[in-house]
Design a protein around this motif. Sequence first.
Motif, PDB file in Angstrom:
ATOM      1  N   GLN A  58       0.818  -1.205   0.000  1.00  0.00           N
ATOM      2  CA  GLN A  58       0.000   0.000   0.000  1.00  0.00           C
ATOM      3  C   GLN A  58       0.856   1.261   0.000  1.00  0.00           C
ATOM      4  OE1 GLN A  58      -2.226  -1.291   3.496  1.00  0.00           O
ATOM      5  NE2 GLN A  58      -4.115  -0.908   2.340  1.00  0.00           N
ATOM      6  N   ILE A  59       1.872   1.291   0.848  1.00  0.00           N
ATOM      7  CA  ILE A  59       2.751   2.463   0.908  1.00  0.00           C
ATOM      8  C   ILE A  59       3.515   2.611  -0.401  1.00  0.00           C
ATOM      9  CG2 ILE A  59       4.811   3.425   2.033  1.00  0.00           C
ATOM     10  CD1 ILE A  59       2.274   3.823   3.634  1.00  0.00           C
ATOM     11  N   ALA A  60       4.005   1.505  -0.939  1.00  0.00           N
ATOM     12  CA  ALA A  60       4.750   1.558  -2.201  1.00  0.00           C
ATOM     13  C   ALA A  60       3.879   2.091  -3.331  1.00  0.00           C
ATOM     14  CB  ALA A  60       5.290   0.170  -2.547  1.00  0.00           C
ATOM     15  N   GLU A  61       2.625   1.647  -3.390  1.00  0.00           N
ATOM     16  CA  GLU A  61       1.713   2.130  -4.429  1.00  0.00           C
ATOM     17  C   GLU A  61       1.436   3.619  -4.274  1.00  0.00           C
ATOM     18  OE1 GLU A  61      -1.748  -0.349  -4.166  1.00  0.00           O
ATOM     19  OE2 GLU A  61      -0.768  -2.028  -5.193  1.00  0.00           O
ATOM     20  N   TYR A  83       6.500   3.811  -5.943  1.00  0.00           N
ATOM     21  CA  TYR A  83       7.763   3.082  -6.028  1.00  0.00           C
ATOM     22  C   TYR A  83       7.467   1.614  -5.791  1.00  0.00           C
ATOM     23  CZ  TYR A  83      10.422   7.390  -6.203  1.00  0.00           C
ATOM     24  OH  TYR A  83      10.940   8.584  -6.596  1.00  0.00           O
ATOM     25  N   SER A  84       8.451   0.768  -6.037  1.00  0.00           N
ATOM     26  CA  SER A  84       8.237  -0.663  -5.864  1.00  0.00           C
ATOM     27  C   SER A  84       8.253  -1.038  -4.382  1.00  0.00           C
ATOM     28  CB  SER A  84       9.329  -1.456  -6.591  1.00  0.00           C
ATOM     29  OG  SER A  84      10.563  -1.323  -5.918  1.00  0.00           O
ATOM     30  N   GLU A  85       7.674  -2.176  -4.096  1.00  0.00           N
ATOM     31  CA  GLU A  85       7.680  -2.691  -2.735  1.00  0.00           C
ATOM     32  C   GLU A  85       9.114  -2.971  -2.279  1.00  0.00           C
ATOM     33  OE1 GLU A  85       5.663  -6.313  -0.178  1.00  0.00           O
ATOM     34  OE2 GLU A  85       4.902  -5.871  -2.175  1.00  0.00           O
ATOM     35  N   LEU A  86       9.958  -3.391  -3.189  1.00  0.00           N
ATOM     36  CA  LEU A  86      11.366  -3.640  -2.871  1.00  0.00           C
ATOM     37  C   LEU A  86      12.053  -2.346  -2.427  1.00  0.00           C
ATOM     38  CD1 LEU A  86      13.845  -5.503  -2.830  1.00  0.00           C
ATOM     39  CD2 LEU A  86      14.177  -4.960  -5.234  1.00  0.00           C
ATOM     40  N   THR A  87      11.772  -1.254  -3.105  1.00  0.00           N
ATOM     41  CA  THR A  87      12.359   0.036  -2.733  1.00  0.00           C
ATOM     42  C   THR A  87      11.870   0.459  -1.356  1.00  0.00           C
ATOM     43  OG1 THR A  87      12.549   0.686  -5.040  1.00  0.00           O
ATOM     44  CG2 THR A  87      12.614   2.450  -3.410  1.00  0.00           C
ATOM     45  N   ALA A 144      10.950  -1.493   1.011  1.00  0.00           N
ATOM     46  CA  ALA A 144      11.628  -2.369   1.972  1.00  0.00           C
ATOM     47  C   ALA A 144      13.055  -1.878   2.238  1.00  0.00           C
ATOM     48  CB  ALA A 144      11.653  -3.802   1.456  1.00  0.00           C
ATOM     49  N   LYS A 145      13.723  -1.387   1.207  1.00  0.00           N
ATOM     50  CA  LYS A 145      15.073  -0.844   1.387  1.00  0.00           C
ATOM     51  C   LYS A 145      15.052   0.371   2.300  1.00  0.00           C
ATOM     52  CE  LYS A 145      17.102  -2.372  -2.981  1.00  0.00           C
ATOM     53  NZ  LYS A 145      17.702  -1.940  -4.251  1.00  0.00           N
ATOM     54  N   VAL A 146      14.021   1.188   2.174  1.00  0.00           N
ATOM     55  CA  VAL A 146      13.881   2.353   3.050  1.00  0.00           C
ATOM     56  C   VAL A 146      13.731   1.887   4.494  1.00  0.00           C
ATOM     57  CG1 VAL A 146      12.339   4.265   3.680  1.00  0.00           C
ATOM     58  CG2 VAL A 146      12.986   3.912   1.293  1.00  0.00           C
ATOM     59  N   GLU A 147      12.876   0.903   4.721  1.00  0.00           N
ATOM     60  CA  GLU A 147      12.654   0.405   6.080  1.00  0.00           C
ATOM     61  C   GLU A 147      13.888  -0.283   6.657  1.00  0.00           C
ATOM     62  OE1 GLU A 147       9.122  -1.870   6.662  1.00  0.00           O
ATOM     63  OE2 GLU A 147       7.814  -0.236   5.995  1.00  0.00           O
ATOM     64  N   LYS A 148      14.767  -0.756   5.808  1.00  0.00           N
ATOM     65  CA  LYS A 148      16.006  -1.384   6.282  1.00  0.00           C
ATOM     66  C   LYS A 148      17.131  -0.372   6.440  1.00  0.00           C
ATOM     67  CE  LYS A 148      15.061  -5.903   4.308  1.00  0.00           C
ATOM     68  NZ  LYS A 148      15.445  -6.897   3.296  1.00  0.00           N
ATOM     69  N   GLY A 149      16.914   0.854   5.962  1.00  0.00           N
ATOM     70  CA  GLY A 149      17.929   1.896   6.093  1.00  0.00           C
ATOM     71  C   GLY A 149      19.079   1.757   5.116  1.00  0.00           C
ATOM     72  N   ILE A 150      18.831   1.166   3.963  1.00  0.00           N
ATOM     73  CA  ILE A 150      19.862   1.011   2.938  1.00  0.00           C
ATOM     74  C   ILE A 150      20.303   2.411   2.482  1.00  0.00           C
ATOM     75  CG2 ILE A 150      20.416   0.047   0.662  1.00  0.00           C
ATOM     76  CD1 ILE A 150      19.776  -2.121   2.728  1.00  0.00           C
ATOM     77  N   LEU A 160       7.281   9.133   2.955  1.00  0.00           N
ATOM     78  CA  LEU A 160       6.700   9.889   4.066  1.00  0.00           C
ATOM     79  C   LEU A 160       5.407  10.567   3.650  1.00  0.00           C
ATOM     80  CD1 LEU A 160       9.925  11.427   5.628  1.00  0.00           C
ATOM     81  CD2 LEU A 160       8.468   9.637   6.607  1.00  0.00           C
ATOM     82  N   TYR A 161       5.374  11.102   2.453  1.00  0.00           N
ATOM     83  CA  TYR A 161       4.170  11.747   1.931  1.00  0.00           C
ATOM     84  C   TYR A 161       3.035  10.733   1.765  1.00  0.00           C
ATOM     85  CZ  TYR A 161       1.279  14.768  -0.976  1.00  0.00           C
ATOM     86  OH  TYR A 161       0.241  15.505  -1.478  1.00  0.00           O
ATOM     87  N   ALA A 162       3.378   9.486   1.507  1.00  0.00           N
ATOM     88  CA  ALA A 162       2.379   8.432   1.325  1.00  0.00           C
ATOM     89  C   ALA A 162       1.617   8.127   2.610  1.00  0.00           C
ATOM     90  CB  ALA A 162       3.043   7.165   0.795  1.00  0.00           C
ATOM     91  N   PHE A 163       2.148   8.559   3.752  1.00  0.00           N
ATOM     92  CA  PHE A 163       1.459   8.339   5.021  1.00  0.00           C
ATOM     93  C   PHE A 163       0.312   9.320   5.246  1.00  0.00           C
ATOM     94  CE2 PHE A 163       5.494   6.227   6.161  1.00  0.00           C
ATOM     95  CZ  PHE A 163       4.972   5.001   6.569  1.00  0.00           C
ATOM     96  N   LEU A 164       0.252  10.384   4.467  1.00  0.00           N
ATOM     97  CA  LEU A 164      -0.828  11.356   4.625  1.00  0.00           C
ATOM     98  C   LEU A 164      -2.150  10.717   4.231  1.00  0.00           C
ATOM     99  CD1 LEU A 164       0.845  14.552   3.160  1.00  0.00           C
ATOM    100  CD2 LEU A 164       0.532  13.946   5.555  1.00  0.00           C
TER     101      LEU A 164
END
Length: 76
Positions: A38-41, A45-49, A51-57, A69-73
């Motif tokens: 849902q956040i990726a959509e 961006y892709s779900e993989l991207t 996931a990279k954000v959540e892992k701090g890559i 962050l904007y997707a949380f609005l």
Amino acid sequence: MCKSTMATRLTRRLEENMKIVSEQIKLARLRRDLSRTQIAERAMYSELTEAKVEKGIPTVAIEIYLCILYAFLPIA
């Protein structure tokens, strides 16, 4: 000679701060009961991207962090 990347030049303090930000993004997603998909959509961006954000890559662009962050609005 190997080309140096940002991932190898980060200071320990910056790595720690990135880890905190990525953990906070993950917690925000979980508190809102949203899936990575849902956040990726929403961020377009892709779900993989995401996931990279959540892992701090560290190779993920700051623009992607901002879009996620904007997707949380709330959706109007």
